[in-house]
Write a protein that holds these residues in place. Sequence first.
Motif, mmCIF file in Angstrom:
data_model
loop_
_atom_site.group_PDB
_atom_site.id
_atom_site.type_symbol
_atom_site.label_atom_id
_atom_site.label_comp_id
_atom_site.label_asym_id
_atom_site.label_seq_id
_atom_site.Cartn_x
_atom_site.Cartn_y
_atom_site.Cartn_z
ATOM 1 N N PHE A 31 -11.422 9.673 1.201
ATOM 2 C CA PHE A 31 -10.786 9.417 2.499
ATOM 3 C C PHE A 31 -11.221 10.355 3.623
ATOM 4 N N GLY A 32 -11.923 11.430 3.290
ATOM 5 C CA GLY A 32 -12.394 12.355 4.304
ATOM 6 C C GLY A 32 -11.364 13.385 4.713
ATOM 7 N N SER A 33 -10.150 12.932 4.965
ATOM 8 C CA SER A 33 -9.080 13.830 5.385
ATOM 9 C C SER A 33 -7.753 13.085 5.299
ATOM 10 N N LYS A 34 -6.680 13.832 5.445
ATOM 11 C CA LYS A 34 -5.356 13.219 5.492
ATOM 12 C C LYS A 34 -5.270 12.282 6.681
ATOM 13 N N GLN A 35 -5.822 12.702 7.805
ATOM 14 C CA GLN A 35 -5.806 11.873 9.001
ATOM 15 C C GLN A 35 -6.605 10.585 8.789
ATOM 16 N N GLY A 36 -7.736 10.699 8.088
ATOM 17 C CA GLY A 36 -8.547 9.518 7.804
ATOM 18 C C GLY A 36 -7.797 8.523 6.942
ATOM 19 N N LEU A 37 -7.087 9.037 5.938
ATOM 20 C CA LEU A 37 -6.280 8.175 5.082
ATOM 21 C C LEU A 37 -5.165 7.521 5.896
ATOM 22 N N PHE A 38 -4.542 8.294 6.773
ATOM 23 C CA PHE A 38 -3.449 7.757 7.573
ATOM 24 C C PHE A 38 -3.922 6.596 8.441
ATOM 25 N N LYS A 39 -5.107 6.720 9.010
ATOM 26 C CA LYS A 39 -5.650 5.638 9.825
ATOM 27 C C LYS A 39 -5.800 4.368 8.999
ATOM 28 N N GLU A 40 -6.287 4.501 7.771
ATOM 29 C CA GLU A 40 -6.440 3.331 6.897
ATOM 30 C C GLU A 40 -5.076 2.768 6.502
ATOM 31 N N VAL A 41 -4.116 3.656 6.313
ATOM 32 C CA VAL A 41 -2.761 3.230 5.970
ATOM 33 C C VAL A 41 -2.167 2.389 7.099
ATOM 34 N N VAL A 42 -2.344 2.841 8.333
ATOM 35 C CA VAL A 42 -1.818 2.089 9.469
ATOM 36 C C VAL A 42 -2.466 0.710 9.548
ATOM 37 N N GLU A 43 -3.764 0.653 9.311
ATOM 38 C CA GLU A 43 -4.461 -0.634 9.319
ATOM 39 C C GLU A 43 -3.881 -1.562 8.255
ATOM 40 N N ARG A 44 -3.622 -1.014 7.061
ATOM 41 C CA ARG A 44 -3.048 -1.829 5.980
ATOM 42 C C ARG A 44 -1.640 -2.286 6.346
ATOM 43 N N TYR A 45 -0.863 -1.379 6.924
ATOM 44 C CA TYR A 45 0.511 -1.723 7.327
ATOM 45 C C TYR A 45 0.504 -2.870 8.326
ATOM 46 N N MET A 46 -0.386 -2.793 9.313
ATOM 47 C CA MET A 46 -0.433 -3.824 10.341
ATOM 48 C C MET A 46 -0.934 -5.158 9.778
ATOM 49 N N GLU A 47 -1.720 -5.119 8.716
ATOM 50 C CA GLU A 47 -2.215 -6.345 8.084
ATOM 51 C C GLU A 47 -1.172 -6.975 7.172
ATOM 52 N N THR A 48 -0.143 -6.230 6.825
ATOM 53 C CA THR A 48 0.871 -6.705 5.875
ATOM 54 C C THR A 48 2.257 -6.715 6.525
ATOM 55 N N ASP A 95 0.872 19.415 16.359
ATOM 56 C CA ASP A 95 -0.239 19.913 15.561
ATOM 57 C C ASP A 95 -1.563 19.240 15.899
ATOM 58 N N ASP A 96 -1.534 17.942 16.100
ATOM 59 C CA ASP A 96 -2.772 17.212 16.372
ATOM 60 C C ASP A 96 -2.435 15.965 17.177
ATOM 61 N N PRO A 97 -2.655 15.991 18.481
ATOM 62 C CA PRO A 97 -2.294 14.861 19.340
ATOM 63 C C PRO A 97 -2.994 13.562 18.961
ATOM 64 N N SER A 98 -4.099 13.639 18.210
ATOM 65 C CA SER A 98 -4.823 12.418 17.855
ATOM 66 C C SER A 98 -4.179 11.670 16.700
ATOM 67 N N VAL A 99 -3.311 12.343 15.933
ATOM 68 C CA VAL A 99 -2.712 11.707 14.761
ATOM 69 C C VAL A 99 -1.878 10.488 15.113
ATOM 70 N N PRO A 100 -1.029 10.554 16.157
ATOM 71 C CA PRO A 100 -0.189 9.380 16.458
ATOM 72 C C PRO A 100 -0.938 8.208 17.072
ATOM 73 N N LEU A 101 -2.222 8.383 17.404
ATOM 74 C CA LEU A 101 -2.946 7.352 18.131
ATOM 75 C C LEU A 101 -2.883 5.973 17.467
ATOM 76 N N PRO A 102 -3.134 5.840 16.157
ATOM 77 C CA PRO A 102 -3.083 4.493 15.553
ATOM 78 C C PRO A 102 -1.738 3.804 15.732
ATOM 79 N N LEU A 103 -0.654 4.570 15.668
ATOM 80 C CA LEU A 103 0.667 3.959 15.825
ATOM 81 C C LEU A 103 0.978 3.692 17.287
ATOM 82 N N ARG A 104 0.479 4.540 18.180
ATOM 83 C CA ARG A 104 0.636 4.242 19.606
ATOM 84 C C ARG A 104 -0.066 2.932 19.948
ATOM 85 N N GLN A 105 -1.231 2.721 19.357
ATOM 86 C CA GLN A 105 -1.977 1.487 19.600
ATOM 87 C C GLN A 105 -1.220 0.284 19.046
#
Length: 207
Positions: free
Chosen positions: A53-70, A121-131
């Motif tokens: 997954f590269g990082s926790k953030q990378g996994l989270f991005k994939e998780v959000v994509e899966r959530y939105m698909e389901t 901690d990281d302003p970029s983390v919420p981006l997938p959910l903001r989108q």
Amino acid sequence: MAQLGRPRSFDRAQAIDDAMLLFWKYGYDATSLSRLKEAIGGGITAPSFYAAFGSKQGLFKEVVERYMETHGRVNDPLFDENLTPKEAIATSLKRSARMQCDDHLPKGCMVALGTIGAYADDPSVPLPLRQARARTRKGILARVTQGIERGELPETTDASALASVFEGFLLGISPMARDGVQLSVIELAIDQLMGLWKVQSACLERE
């Protein structure tokens, strides 16, 4: 001859589903790397996690994509042109409420709750959910605007303000679900909320 790396000892798709439940239940910050490693494939090493997954953030991005698909597809009615504007909003709200109160899933909506506390901690983390929230916001506004254009709502209706009322209620379902408010109560509240559309329509008829 180069030595081949060891194959991953877990199903990647299942790993994303497992991680989704953790992020959904605990939020981004409280879902630690150790908790993720323990849940994925019955337990994986840090090198395996980062390789996958590269990082926790990378996994989270994939998780959000899966959530939105389901599960996130509860808001699909907003984009269903076979439904009237009012039906689209009401159906989306009720489908979301049923999903958020489902006893087989973490309570609430991951899009609404997933990154609470993560901004510092990281302003970029919420981006997938903001989108994801922006997509829903755009859908609600489009249906309210359509209601005005079709003459279901007065021309004087403030589309942005009325859309914000519906979006605000949608986001508010999450804490209610987590606090144990019964689905039947939330559904009745949605019926009351949609009465705003009826009131607006009544004003139009009087004009």
